[in-house]
Design an enzyme around this catalytic site. Structure first.
Site, PDB file in Angstrom:
ATOM      1  CB  CYS A  65      -0.958  -0.050   1.187  1.00 44.72           C
ATOM      2  SG  CYS A  65      -2.406   0.999   1.034  1.00 44.72           S
ATOM      3  CG  HIS A  66      -0.309   5.025   1.346  1.00 38.62           C
ATOM      4  ND1 HIS A  66      -1.507   4.377   1.176  1.00 38.62           N
ATOM      5  CD2 HIS A  66      -0.472   6.271   0.816  1.00 38.62           C
ATOM      6  CE1 HIS A  66      -2.370   5.190   0.580  1.00 38.62           C
ATOM      7  NE2 HIS A  66      -1.773   6.345   0.347  1.00 38.62           N
ATOM      8  N   GLY A  67       3.252   1.793   2.044  1.00 44.98           N
ATOM      9  CA  GLY A  67       4.565   1.454   2.593  1.00 44.98           C
ATOM     10  C   GLY A  67       5.698   1.760   1.640  1.00 44.98           C
ATOM     11  N   GLY A  68       5.379   1.856   0.342  1.00 43.05           N
ATOM     12  CA  GLY A  68       6.397   2.197  -0.643  1.00 43.05           C
ATOM     13  C   GLY A  68       7.061   3.533  -0.386  1.00 43.05           C
ATOM     14  CG  HIS A  69       5.194   7.491   0.533  1.00 44.20           C
ATOM     15  ND1 HIS A  69       3.958   7.992   0.908  1.00 44.20           N
ATOM     16  CD2 HIS A  69       5.436   7.995  -0.708  1.00 44.20           C
ATOM     17  CE1 HIS A  69       3.485   8.762  -0.062  1.00 44.20           C
ATOM     18  NE2 HIS A  69       4.362   8.775  -1.047  1.00 44.20           N
TER      19      HIS A  69
END
Length: 220
Positions: A145-149
């Site tokens: 999800c947003h963990g790629g940030h």
């Protein structure tokens, strides 16, 4: 012993390693919070689940238990050891270690959950260093999800992100950030594995995400 459905909230809270607080952090001084279980046997491979406030609950809790089930010693790692972090939907996790307590050379798997936590995690140099060193040592780094940030901000000595040149997916809202970090963004695959980097798009992809992480870890 009474079945789970008939137990009081107080009893239920002590039946698991995480708690529900309707979006509120419990009193730090008096609440009998259970420490996340540390499977401390030295012969077990080490896995890390990163944590901070407002993490997507399932994306932190599901990997924690799935990794234990697979035989890993799991550390829940935040900016402080022993801190309670309330997740996005009201559950919470208590860290077992701080970023600097972990020797990246020992980490076989590192999971970055999504939610709003990545925006906080990426601000800690020690967190980014742990991600980079785990990746460079061949440990499996998984972001969902947003963990790629966090992986966008995890830059190696050459200044390039650990995502650079890697096939990667994520929640579509951060695809531009992932692309700008040098990744080959994959929109039409819910879970993508490229060497020791594994990524997925949403909580619905957790089963495939963890299966891919565990498969990659056997090859690492």
């Amino acid at each position: 012993q009474a079945p789970l459905a008939t137990r009081s909230p107080a009893v239920l809270a002590n039946s698991f390693s995480f708690e529900f607080h309707a979006g509120r952090s419990p009193p730090r001084s008096s609440s009998p919070l259970p420490q996340m279980a540390s499977t401390a046997a030295a012969d077990k491979p080490l896995a890390v689940v990163l944590i901070d406030a407002k993490a997507e609950d399932a994306e932190a809790i599901y990997p924690y238990y799935r990794l234990i089930e697979a035989g890993y010693r799991v550390e829940v790692v935040g900016d402080r050891a022993g801190a309670f972090y309330t997740c996005k939907w009201g559950y919470g996790m208590k860290s077992t270690a701080a970023f600097g307590d972990i020797n990246a050379a020992d980490v076989k798997v590192l999971v970055v959950p999504g939610g709003f936590a990545p925006d906080r995690l990426r601000r800690y140099d020690a967190c980014l260093e742990l991600v980079v060193k785990t990746f460079e040592n061949g440990g499996v780094v998984g972001h969902i999800c947003h963990g790629g940030h966090v992986c966008v901000s995890a830059r190696r000595a050459n200044g390039k992100s650990v995502l650079d040149g890697k096939r990667t997916t994520c929640f579509f809202a951060i695809k531009d950030d992932v692309i700008n970090a040098g990744a080959v963004y994959v929109a039409d695959e819910r879970c993508v594995a490229d060497g020791n980097l594994v990524s997925a798009q949403t909580p619905d992809d957790l089963p495939a995400f963890m299966a891919a992480i565990l498969a990659a870890a056997t090859k690492a």
